[in-house]
Write an enzyme that holds these catalytic residues in place. Structure first.
Site, short mmCIF file in Angstrom:
data_model
loop_
_atom_site.label_atom_id
_atom_site.label_comp_id
_atom_site.label_asym_id
_atom_site.label_seq_id
_atom_site.Cartn_x
_atom_site.Cartn_y
_atom_site.Cartn_z
N ARG A 69 0.85 -1.18 0.00
CA ARG A 69 0.00 0.00 0.00
C ARG A 69 0.89 1.23 0.00
NH1 ARG A 69 -1.99 1.06 4.36
NH2 ARG A 69 -1.34 -0.65 5.68
N TYR A 197 -1.22 -3.73 -6.99
CA TYR A 197 -1.01 -4.43 -5.71
C TYR A 197 -2.31 -4.44 -4.89
CZ TYR A 197 0.02 -5.40 -0.95
OH TYR A 197 -0.06 -5.95 0.31
N GLY A 199 -3.69 -4.18 -1.79
CA GLY A 199 -4.23 -3.16 -0.88
C GLY A 199 -4.63 -1.88 -1.60
N LYS A 206 -9.49 -2.03 1.98
CA LYS A 206 -9.16 -0.85 2.76
C LYS A 206 -9.93 0.39 2.27
CE LYS A 206 -5.96 -3.10 5.02
NZ LYS A 206 -6.21 -3.53 6.40
N HIS A 226 -10.65 -1.37 11.97
CA HIS A 226 -9.57 -2.24 11.51
C HIS A 226 -9.35 -3.30 12.58
CE1 HIS A 226 -5.12 -2.34 9.91
NE2 HIS A 226 -5.84 -3.32 9.41
N SER A 248 0.00 -2.98 11.98
CA SER A 248 0.64 -4.04 11.19
C SER A 248 1.77 -4.67 12.00
CB SER A 248 1.27 -3.45 9.92
OG SER A 248 0.30 -2.76 9.22
N ALA A 249 2.04 -5.94 11.68
CA ALA A 249 3.17 -6.69 12.26
C ALA A 249 3.02 -6.96 13.75
CB ALA A 249 4.50 -5.97 11.99
N CYS A 250 1.77 -7.12 14.18
CA CYS A 250 1.53 -7.47 15.59
C CYS A 250 0.83 -8.82 15.71
CB CYS A 250 0.71 -6.40 16.28
SG CYS A 250 1.62 -4.89 16.60
N GLY A 251 0.72 -9.58 14.62
CA GLY A 251 0.17 -10.93 14.70
C GLY A 251 -1.35 -10.99 14.73
N LYS A 252 -1.99 -10.10 13.96
CA LYS A 252 -3.46 -10.04 13.98
C LYS A 252 -4.09 -11.33 13.44
CE LYS A 252 -6.55 -6.56 12.39
NZ LYS A 252 -6.59 -5.54 11.37
N ASN A 254 -2.71 -14.21 13.25
CA ASN A 254 -2.39 -15.31 14.18
C ASN A 254 -3.36 -15.32 15.36
OD1 ASN A 254 -0.26 -15.80 12.50
ND2 ASN A 254 1.31 -15.06 13.90
N ASP A 277 -9.37 -8.91 9.80
CA ASP A 277 -8.86 -7.59 9.43
C ASP A 277 -9.85 -6.45 9.67
OD1 ASP A 277 -6.72 -6.03 8.42
OD2 ASP A 277 -7.67 -5.93 6.46
N ASN A 375 6.38 -8.53 2.10
CA ASN A 375 4.93 -8.25 2.09
C ASN A 375 4.20 -9.13 1.06
OD1 ASN A 375 2.54 -6.90 2.92
ND2 ASN A 375 2.70 -5.48 1.18
N ARG A 377 1.82 -12.13 -0.23
CA ARG A 377 0.48 -12.38 0.31
C ARG A 377 -0.14 -13.66 -0.18
NH1 ARG A 377 -1.79 -8.22 3.79
NH2 ARG A 377 -0.16 -6.66 3.85
N ARG A 408 2.96 -2.87 19.80
CA ARG A 408 4.24 -3.54 20.00
C ARG A 408 5.11 -2.58 20.81
NH1 ARG A 408 7.75 -7.22 17.10
NH2 ARG A 408 6.03 -7.98 15.84
N ASN A 504 -1.68 -16.53 24.21
CA ASN A 504 -2.43 -15.29 24.38
C ASN A 504 -3.86 -15.56 24.87
OD1 ASN A 504 -0.22 -13.80 23.61
ND2 ASN A 504 -0.82 -13.71 21.44
C1 OXD Z 1 -2.80 -3.96 6.36
C2 OXD Z 1 -3.35 -5.14 5.68
O1 OXD Z 1 -1.83 -3.38 5.89
O2 OXD Z 1 -4.29 -5.73 6.23
O3 OXD Z 1 -3.35 -3.60 7.41
O4 OXD Z 1 -2.90 -5.47 4.58
MN MN Z 2 -5.13 -4.68 7.87
#
Ligand code: OXD
Ligand code: MN
Length: 594
Positions: A69, A197, A199, A206, A226, A248-252, A254, A277, A375, A377, A408, A504
């Site tokens: 994005r 791409y 996103g 989004k 979100h 982003s990058a916090c393991g959503k 997962n 998401d 990134n 996908r 984080r 968790n």
């Molecule tokens: C983001 C995604 O960037 O879900 O949040 O791709």
């Molecule tokens: Mn997202």
């Protein structure tokens, strides 16, 4: 496919601008999708993967300059600049349309225009909203078929109405200096040009389900967030639902697909995924909040997904999946990415489509040396997910017991804390932040404020968005409680203290116990934290009650530093930050200074 004159005249106008060879309506049939896959394979747009190992799966590579994005080229075009606010990029709608129209002019020459009628949410449900995306890309069509509900029934549900979101997308020549992702919330319109791409081009995601929908939600009295949505099933069969927002990058993904630790699984606990998401949230007749996931698939980050981190996500990708920018294993015509296993393919193409030598991989230059783009996908159907909630297609959504915010943070935020009430919870969401993990050794994390994980996704002024949260609070007689979690606290050597992933659940269970009034808590300057003994650590080898105590400590000095940073951020958001949030900030500062 329709006689709707609003739709037909808009398509006619757009076709006159972009000048396609033909207009093709996407009807949602498998027959049409299969023909499009075959066409995309014949031109190299898709690669058909090993159909024995990955039935119905394909690989796609985007242009190398087009892999994520582009927040810097994403615009909210309201007639007044202050309605977009200082956190968004703004362009005057008239000027923006003029710029875009020059780029769109004849951009489909020699190409077909695909018309995708899609619904976000179950077609015809009270939550659902309709969009129509016009695109020159088969890849977009095939992704939209997975990510949204597409077809004739959508157009039937629209009938003669003009109430739909218009989306015009052109890959055009993919020139990044002329890439624009523009939203016109006052016109229900999205325009995307010069990108292919996900996103930026899967306009239901989004662009619609967050940016345009957040604007509509404010106007109509609901919320577009979100957030993932999950259900925790207890051994007695009760299911309680939680929605959660993480940067982003916090393991959503997962967390959304969490597998309970062994002892909990054996005792009968289960976790069900409603969404990974986006959540659309409304007040139900009983005064509780109800949430749906408006999407129909997952557009997940591939690297790091494996049998341990997220076996459910991995299983979800095994059939009917489109992989984008991953590594192509030529020996068996399958796919690979960093973190899938310790066995990189020896005869492979990297995400750019070049011959790849795994021995040259250098962590400090992932983009340059990795097999899969960081990134890269997978686009996978929700129905493939082994832990998909039976409420996934619910018309009224699932009732939320708790809303969880997370970030984080190496030191500042404790493992979990509970806000005092909705207003304080809104404040907690508004100060959400993550520290960037710089790749270079020893580099210190930089704090990025990302309110409710919506920083790049609010379709209007962030201050008004905070106000909307506060206003919603007054309309929810039985509001969920609001919490904050941090799975990423580190010790003095920089190692994570909390094991995360399936464990968790132990924190989620404390959260749900609090919602039911089953457990006490300790009041601190920032809110309520658990008594250490109330986090169940049964079966954890490296975590003792002292570890939990450490994870729950609050360091006033680093919080006071945070207060200073929050003040700067609020000032940046501008004068529409509600006074109530400044009041909460003053309370926090006073509590910390006592
Ligand atoms: C983001 C995604 O960037 O879900 O949040 O791709
Ligand atoms: Mn997202």
């Amino acid at each position: 496919m329709t006689n709707n004159k609003h739709v037909l005249s808009w398509i006619e106008e757009m076709a006159a601008l972009v000048n396609p060879t033909e207009i093709v309506w996407i009807d949602g049939s498998e027959e049409q999708a299969e023909a499009l896959r075959a066409e995309a394979c014949s031109t190299g747009e898709l690669v058909k993967l090993n159909q024995d190992l990955l039935p119905g799966c394909y690989l796609h590579r985007t242009a190398v300059n087009d892999v994520a994005r582009v927040e810097g080229r994403t615009f909210i075009c309201t007639s007044k600049k202050e309605d977009a606010g200082s956190i968004n990029n703004w362009m005057d709608p008239k000027e923006c349309y003029e710029t875009l129209n020059k780029l769109y002019k004849n951009s489909y020459a020699g190409k077909k225009m695909y018309v995708i009628p899609y619904s976000m949410g179950v077609v015809g449900s009270d939550f659902a909203k309709i969009g129509i995306e016009l695109t020159d890309s088969i890849y977009v069509v095939l992704n939209m078929l997975i990510m949204t509900r597409v077809g004739k029934n959508v157009i039937e549900a629209l009938g003669d109405s003009a109430d739909y979101i218009k989306g015009l997308h052109a890959v055009a020549d993919c020139d990044e200096s002329k890439r624009y992702i523009c939203h016109f919330p006052e016109d229900n319109t999205i325009c995307s040009v010069n990108s292919g791409y996900g996103g930026n081009v899967l306009l239901g995601k989004k662009c619609f389900a967050l940016r345009i929908a957040s604007y509509l939600g404010r106007k109509e009295g609901w919320m577009a967030e979100h957030m993932l949505i999950l259900g925790v099933e207890y051994p007695n069969g009760d299911v309680k639902y939680i929605s959660a927002a993480f940067p982003s990058a916090c393991g959503k993904t997962n967390l959304a697909m969490l597998i309970p630790p062994k002892a909990f699984k054996e005792a009968g606990y289960k976790v069900w995924t409603v969404g990974d998401d986006i959540a659309w949230i409304r007040v139900g007749e009983d005064g509780r909040l109800y949430a749906i996931n408006p999407e129909n698939g997952f557009f997940g980050v591939a690297p790091g997904t494996n049998d341990n981190s997220n076996p459910n996500a991995l299983l979800t990708t095994k059939e009917g999946c489109i992989f984008t920018n991953v590594c192509h294993d030529l020996d068996n015509n399958t796919v690979w990415w960093e973190g899938l296993d310790n066995n990189p393919p020896k005869n492979a193409l990297n995400w750019r489509g070049e011959k790849w030598d795994y021995t040259k991989y250098d962590k400090a230059d992932k983009v340059g040396t990795s097999g899969a783009h960081p990134n890269s996908r997978f686009t996978a159907k929700a129905v493939n997910c082994p832990c998909l909630s039976s409420e996934f297609n619910s018309l009224k959504g699932v009732p939320l017991s708790a809303i969880v915010f997370g970030g984080r943070r190496a030191k500042t935020a404790p493992l979990v804390y509970e806000s005092r009430n909705w207003q304080h919870g809104t404040f907690v969401g508004s100060i959400m932040a993550s520290e960037t993990t710089a790749a270079a050794a020893g580099a210190v994390g930089v704090v990025r404020r990302d309110p409710m994980a919506m920083r790049p996704f609010v379709g209007y002024n962030m201050g008004d968005y905070f106000r909307h949260w506060l206003d919603m609070g007054k309309k929810i007689p039985n509001a969920p409680k609001i919490f904050h979690v941090n799975w990423f606290r580190t010790d003095d050597e920089g190692h994570f203290i909390w094991p995360g992933f399936g464990d968790n659940l132990r924190v989620l269970l404390w959260i749900l116990d609090r919602c039911e009034g089953k457990v006490d808590a300790v009041e601190t300057p920032i809110g309520f934290v658990p008594k250490a003994e109330d986090i169940n650590i049964e079966g954890l080898d490296d975590v003792t009650i002292d570890t939990i105590r450490e994870l729950l400590t609050i360091d006033n000095a680093s919080w006071l530093e945070d207060v200073a940073n929050i003040k700067e951020f609020y000032a940046q958001v501008g004068d529409r930050v509600p006074a109530e949030l400044y009041d909460e900030l003053a309370v926090l500062e006073a509590n910390l200074s006592k």
